[in-house]
Design a protein around this motif. Structure first.
Motif, mmCIF file in Angstrom:
data_model
loop_
_atom_site.group_PDB
_atom_site.id
_atom_site.type_symbol
_atom_site.label_atom_id
_atom_site.label_comp_id
_atom_site.label_asym_id
_atom_site.label_seq_id
_atom_site.Cartn_x
_atom_site.Cartn_y
_atom_site.Cartn_z
ATOM 1 N N VAL A 128 0.816 -1.211 -0.034
ATOM 2 C CA VAL A 128 0.037 -0.027 -0.115
ATOM 3 C C VAL A 128 0.762 1.313 0.051
ATOM 4 O O VAL A 128 0.635 2.251 -0.856
ATOM 5 C CB VAL A 128 -0.835 -0.003 1.121
ATOM 6 N N HIS A 152 0.980 4.010 -2.873
ATOM 7 C CA HIS A 152 0.890 5.467 -2.787
ATOM 8 C C HIS A 152 2.019 6.372 -2.974
ATOM 9 O O HIS A 152 1.824 7.441 -3.661
ATOM 10 C CB HIS A 152 0.393 5.780 -1.224
ATOM 11 N N THR A 183 -10.140 8.232 -2.443
ATOM 12 C CA THR A 183 -8.738 7.562 -2.004
ATOM 13 C C THR A 183 -8.488 6.428 -2.950
ATOM 14 O O THR A 183 -9.528 5.620 -3.095
ATOM 15 C CB THR A 183 -8.849 7.044 -0.222
ATOM 16 N N PRO A 184 -7.538 6.013 -3.501
ATOM 17 C CA PRO A 184 -7.280 4.847 -4.399
ATOM 18 C C PRO A 184 -7.765 3.569 -3.589
ATOM 19 O O PRO A 184 -7.390 3.507 -2.479
ATOM 20 C CB PRO A 184 -5.889 4.901 -4.800
ATOM 21 N N ILE A 185 -8.350 2.690 -4.287
ATOM 22 C CA ILE A 185 -8.485 1.411 -3.596
ATOM 23 C C ILE A 185 -7.449 0.525 -4.009
ATOM 24 O O ILE A 185 -7.234 0.088 -5.314
ATOM 25 C CB ILE A 185 -9.996 0.835 -4.266
ATOM 26 N N GLU A 196 -6.051 -3.303 -3.681
ATOM 27 C CA GLU A 196 -6.344 -4.583 -3.164
ATOM 28 C C GLU A 196 -5.182 -5.445 -3.603
ATOM 29 O O GLU A 196 -4.624 -5.831 -4.560
ATOM 30 C CB GLU A 196 -7.578 -5.085 -3.697
ATOM 31 N N SER A 218 -10.706 -8.866 -4.698
ATOM 32 C CA SER A 218 -12.166 -9.533 -4.278
ATOM 33 C C SER A 218 -12.758 -10.047 -5.205
ATOM 34 O O SER A 218 -13.782 -10.903 -4.968
ATOM 35 C CB SER A 218 -12.766 -8.217 -3.340
ATOM 36 N N ARG A 271 -7.609 0.800 -8.262
ATOM 37 C CA ARG A 271 -8.532 1.448 -8.766
ATOM 38 C C ARG A 271 -8.646 3.097 -8.330
ATOM 39 O O ARG A 271 -8.346 3.438 -7.196
ATOM 40 C CB ARG A 271 -9.990 1.031 -8.170
ATOM 41 N N TYR A 303 -10.661 6.831 -9.141
ATOM 42 C CA TYR A 303 -11.758 7.543 -9.590
ATOM 43 C C TYR A 303 -11.706 9.135 -9.359
ATOM 44 O O TYR A 303 -11.025 9.515 -8.498
ATOM 45 C CB TYR A 303 -13.043 6.999 -8.565
ATOM 46 N N SER A 325 -13.413 6.167 -13.926
ATOM 47 C CA SER A 325 -12.978 5.236 -13.178
ATOM 48 C C SER A 325 -12.138 4.182 -13.861
ATOM 49 O O SER A 325 -12.630 3.934 -14.807
ATOM 50 C CB SER A 325 -14.148 4.384 -12.654
ATOM 51 N N GLU A 344 -9.108 0.828 -13.528
ATOM 52 C CA GLU A 344 -8.415 0.106 -12.700
ATOM 53 C C GLU A 344 -7.289 -0.577 -13.462
ATOM 54 O O GLU A 344 -7.514 -1.050 -14.645
ATOM 55 C CB GLU A 344 -9.403 -0.978 -11.921
#
Length: 164
Positions: free
Chosen positions: A70, A74, A88-90, A92, A96, A110, A112, A131, A133
């Motif tokens: 992470v 960032h 905030t960027p997702i 993973e 999921s 991801r 946005y 959006s 990803e």
């Protein structure tokens, strides 16, 4: 019913090009504005997609070096000069959903944001959502000297021809 003077004006075509141009000018301006908005929207999406791809690759590289994913993602987004994201960027690790769901060697990013378009902004303050990803991961190591291909009918080995 028509006087000679009225019929003379109907036959006179001087200035008709100017009149047609004046009548079509709003439509031409609207078409140019929509073209400008489409280009702006596409450019913003491409910039964000590139940022997401670089961030996902940085996350996968962090996985390979046992670093914090992470924080690395960032840091990559910050170094890219991320365009003002609305959320905030997702990030993973082990997405999921999708074809790599649950794979701990895969990172999905991801992004946005709301893009404000120049022409449409004249009529509405609401922007359009963009959006994007990107997914990157580590490839599982295979046997040395062999190429693995799912669904292939032959196995290829280094230095040899195909075998059935």
């Amino acid at each position: 019913m028509f006087s000679r003077r009225g019929l003379g004006l109907a036959k006179d075509q001087a200035g008709s090009l100017t009149t047609v141009t004046a009548l079509l000018m709003p439509a031409l301006m609207a078409a140019a504005g929509l073209a400008s908005d489409t280009l702006h929207w596409t450019l913003q999406q491409r910039i964000m997609q590139r940022q997401a791809e670089f961030a996902a690759l940085a996350g996968a590289e962090a996985l390979s070096q046992n670093r914090a994913v992470v924080e690395t993602v960032h840091a990559q987004l910050a170094s890219e000069g991320q365009s003002a994201l609305n959320l905030t960027p997702i990030i993973e690790q082990g997405p999921s959903s999708g074809p790599f769901a649950g794979d701990p060697l895969v990172v999905r990013v991801r992004l946005y944001r709301i893009a404000h378009l120049p022409f449409a902004g004249l009529f509405s303050s609401a922007g359009v959502p963009i959006s994007v990803e990107a997914t990157a991961g580590l490839v599982e190591e295979r046997m040395a000297g062999a190429i693995h291909c799912d669904g292939c009918t032959a196995t290829y080995e280094v230095g040899a021809g195909p075998t059935a």
